[in-house]
Design a protein around this motif. Structure first.
Motif, PDB file in Angstrom:
ATOM      1  N   GLY A 143       0.888  -1.444   0.023  1.00 47.58           N
ATOM      2  CA  GLY A 143      -0.093   0.097  -0.007  1.00 47.58           C
ATOM      3  C   GLY A 143       0.709   1.207  -0.035  1.00 47.58           C
ATOM      4  O   GLY A 143       0.250   2.619  -0.018  1.00 47.58           O
ATOM      5  N   GLU A 144       2.325   1.285   0.024  1.00 49.13           N
ATOM      6  CA  GLU A 144       2.994   2.366   0.108  1.00 49.13           C
ATOM      7  C   GLU A 144       3.225   3.000  -1.386  1.00 49.13           C
ATOM      8  O   GLU A 144       3.467   1.871  -2.412  1.00 49.13           O
ATOM      9  N   SER A 145       3.327   4.146  -1.531  1.00 51.40           N
ATOM     10  CA  SER A 145       3.614   4.941  -3.016  1.00 51.40           C
ATOM     11  C   SER A 145       5.022   4.416  -3.367  1.00 51.40           C
ATOM     12  O   SER A 145       5.935   4.675  -2.281  1.00 51.40           O
ATOM     13  N   PHE A 146       5.417   4.573  -4.468  1.00 51.17           N
ATOM     14  CA  PHE A 146       6.714   4.324  -4.969  1.00 51.17           C
ATOM     15  C   PHE A 146       6.763   4.912  -6.429  1.00 51.17           C
ATOM     16  O   PHE A 146       5.627   5.122  -7.152  1.00 51.17           O
ATOM     17  N   MET A 147       7.932   5.152  -6.933  1.00 54.57           N
ATOM     18  CA  MET A 147       8.263   5.550  -8.276  1.00 54.57           C
ATOM     19  C   MET A 147       7.724   4.400  -9.261  1.00 54.57           C
ATOM     20  O   MET A 147       8.417   3.555  -9.203  1.00 54.57           O
ATOM     21  N   GLU A 148       6.800   4.937 -10.085  1.00 57.53           N
ATOM     22  CA  GLU A 148       6.388   4.135 -11.252  1.00 57.53           C
ATOM     23  C   GLU A 148       7.304   3.227 -11.964  1.00 57.53           C
ATOM     24  O   GLU A 148       7.296   2.161 -12.073  1.00 57.53           O
ATOM     25  N   ILE A 149       8.542   3.763 -12.255  1.00 56.52           N
ATOM     26  CA  ILE A 149       9.482   2.971 -13.209  1.00 56.52           C
ATOM     27  C   ILE A 149      10.207   1.989 -12.370  1.00 56.52           C
ATOM     28  O   ILE A 149      10.832   1.152 -12.805  1.00 56.52           O
ATOM     29  N   ARG A 150      10.115   2.242 -10.807  1.00 61.99           N
ATOM     30  CA  ARG A 150      10.687   1.002 -10.137  1.00 61.99           C
ATOM     31  C   ARG A 150       9.852  -0.147  -9.756  1.00 61.99           C
ATOM     32  O   ARG A 150      10.038  -0.931  -8.998  1.00 61.99           O
ATOM     33  N   GLY A 151       8.465  -0.194 -10.404  1.00 60.96           N
ATOM     34  CA  GLY A 151       7.644  -1.243 -10.272  1.00 60.96           C
ATOM     35  C   GLY A 151       7.932  -2.595 -10.936  1.00 60.96           C
ATOM     36  O   GLY A 151       8.545  -2.729 -11.576  1.00 60.96           O
ATOM     37  N   ARG A 152       7.356  -3.723 -10.128  1.00 59.11           N
ATOM     38  CA  ARG A 152       7.685  -4.952 -10.602  1.00 59.11           C
ATOM     39  C   ARG A 152       6.278  -5.581 -10.517  1.00 59.11           C
ATOM     40  O   ARG A 152       5.572  -5.410  -9.886  1.00 59.11           O
ATOM     41  N   VAL A 153       6.216  -6.530 -11.277  1.00 64.91           N
ATOM     42  CA  VAL A 153       4.980  -7.215 -11.210  1.00 64.91           C
ATOM     43  C   VAL A 153       5.238  -8.847 -11.005  1.00 64.91           C
ATOM     44  O   VAL A 153       6.148  -9.499 -11.148  1.00 64.91           O
ATOM     45  N   VAL A 154       4.172  -9.082  -9.708  1.00 62.61           N
ATOM     46  CA  VAL A 154       4.306 -10.422  -9.220  1.00 62.61           C
ATOM     47  C   VAL A 154       2.902 -10.885  -8.737  1.00 62.61           C
ATOM     48  O   VAL A 154       2.121 -10.188  -8.429  1.00 62.61           O
ATOM     49  N   ASN A 155       2.520 -12.198  -9.334  1.00 62.46           N
ATOM     50  CA  ASN A 155       1.263 -12.848  -8.985  1.00 62.46           C
ATOM     51  C   ASN A 155       0.288 -11.727  -9.519  1.00 62.46           C
ATOM     52  O   ASN A 155      -0.829 -11.534  -8.993  1.00 62.46           O
ATOM     53  N   GLY A 156       0.169 -10.914 -10.895  1.00 61.47           N
ATOM     54  CA  GLY A 156      -0.583 -10.057 -11.383  1.00 61.47           C
ATOM     55  C   GLY A 156      -0.780  -9.008 -10.586  1.00 61.47           C
ATOM     56  O   GLY A 156      -1.600  -8.331 -11.003  1.00 61.47           O
ATOM     57  N   LYS A 157       0.237  -8.627  -9.825  1.00 64.83           N
ATOM     58  CA  LYS A 157       0.182  -7.228  -8.927  1.00 64.83           C
ATOM     59  C   LYS A 157       1.329  -6.551  -9.154  1.00 64.83           C
ATOM     60  O   LYS A 157       2.400  -7.172  -9.445  1.00 64.83           O
ATOM     61  N   ILE A 158       1.066  -5.056  -9.367  1.00 62.67           N
ATOM     62  CA  ILE A 158       2.269  -4.161  -9.517  1.00 62.67           C
ATOM     63  C   ILE A 158       2.769  -3.977  -8.285  1.00 62.67           C
ATOM     64  O   ILE A 158       1.760  -3.237  -7.282  1.00 62.67           O
ATOM     65  N   VAL A 159       3.893  -4.284  -7.789  1.00 61.44           N
ATOM     66  CA  VAL A 159       4.584  -4.016  -6.661  1.00 61.44           C
ATOM     67  C   VAL A 159       5.812  -3.495  -6.416  1.00 61.44           C
ATOM     68  O   VAL A 159       6.437  -3.085  -7.412  1.00 61.44           O
ATOM     69  N   CYS A 160       6.173  -2.879  -5.129  1.00 65.29           N
ATOM     70  CA  CYS A 160       7.558  -2.192  -5.130  1.00 65.29           C
ATOM     71  C   CYS A 160       8.563  -3.172  -4.907  1.00 65.29           C
ATOM     72  O   CYS A 160       8.158  -4.251  -4.907  1.00 65.29           O
ATOM     73  N   LYS A 161       9.901  -2.510  -5.097  1.00 63.99           N
ATOM     74  CA  LYS A 161      10.723  -3.680  -5.487  1.00 63.99           C
ATOM     75  C   LYS A 161      10.917  -4.305  -3.941  1.00 63.99           C
ATOM     76  O   LYS A 161      11.410  -5.428  -3.709  1.00 63.99           O
ATOM     77  N   GLU A 162      10.673  -3.709  -2.958  1.00 61.04           N
ATOM     78  CA  GLU A 162      10.578  -4.405  -1.573  1.00 61.04           C
ATOM     79  C   GLU A 162       9.719  -5.589  -1.412  1.00 61.04           C
ATOM     80  O   GLU A 162      10.342  -6.745  -1.043  1.00 61.04           O
ATOM     81  N   CYS A 163       8.510  -5.485  -1.722  1.00 61.05           N
ATOM     82  CA  CYS A 163       7.599  -6.438  -1.805  1.00 61.05           C
ATOM     83  C   CYS A 163       7.921  -7.383  -2.800  1.00 61.05           C
ATOM     84  O   CYS A 163       7.704  -8.635  -2.596  1.00 61.05           O
TER      85      CYS A 163
END
Length: 177
Positions: free
Chosen positions: A152-172
């Protein structure tokens, strides 16, 4: 102690050999370029030591403005690119003076000797400077933020990753994969 060194010490929190290195590098650069008010001067630093704090405070090169670039080579090397003329200089801190001091001892006395040696040595004895050709560093960009669909935390769009169909931050992403 000169005023600019006092400000660097205040910014960093204490005086140490690393800060003295950055101070001497910054003083050299100040003789060739003005302090960066925005992104005119770009510093590419090859270490994340105390020396970089003097570069930030004295030259106005910061991560926030996008004109401080960290390349993790573990070297006391600093390259400065001036957007006004497209020229760059590479400064290597020659550590022979420190090798000699620290080969005979450690502790506070050696640190004090090292700081004094760095601050008083002629530039040509401690700094190896040469002009270099490098591509113009990219200018700082502001990217939109999106919300991680996991934490649920905001992050810079270009740092996003996809896992299990979700867009997530690098940490998640690291935690989920």
């Amino acid at each position: 102690m000169e005023d600019d060194l006092k400000r660097a010490v205040e910014f960093h929190g204490h005086m140490c050999p690393g800060l003295a290195i950055g101070y001497r590098v910054a003083k050299y650069v100040m003789n060739h370029y003005r302090r960066s008010e925005d992104e005119e001067l770009v510093a590419v630093v090859e270490n994340n030591s105390c020396s970089v704090d003097a570069i930030q405070e004295m030259l106005g090169c910061t991560f926030g403005k996008g004109n401080l670039i960290f390349v993790d080579n573990g070297k006391q090397v600093f390259t400065f690119y001036h957007r006004g003329d497209g020229k760059a200089i590479r400064i290597y801190f020659r550590d022979e003076i420190l090798q000699e001091i620290f080969s005979t001892g450690r502790g506070e006395e050696a640190r004090s000797k090292a700081m004094e040696a760095i601050l008083s040595a002629p530039e040509e004895n401690i700094l190896s400077v040469r002009e270099v050709d490098i591509p113009e560093p990219p200018r700082a960009r502001i990217y939109p933020s999106i919300r991680c669909q996991e934490c649920g935390e905001s992050f810079m769009e270009i740092r996003g990753r996809v896992v299990n169909g979700k867009i997530v931050c690098k940490e998640c992403f690291s935690r989920l994969t």
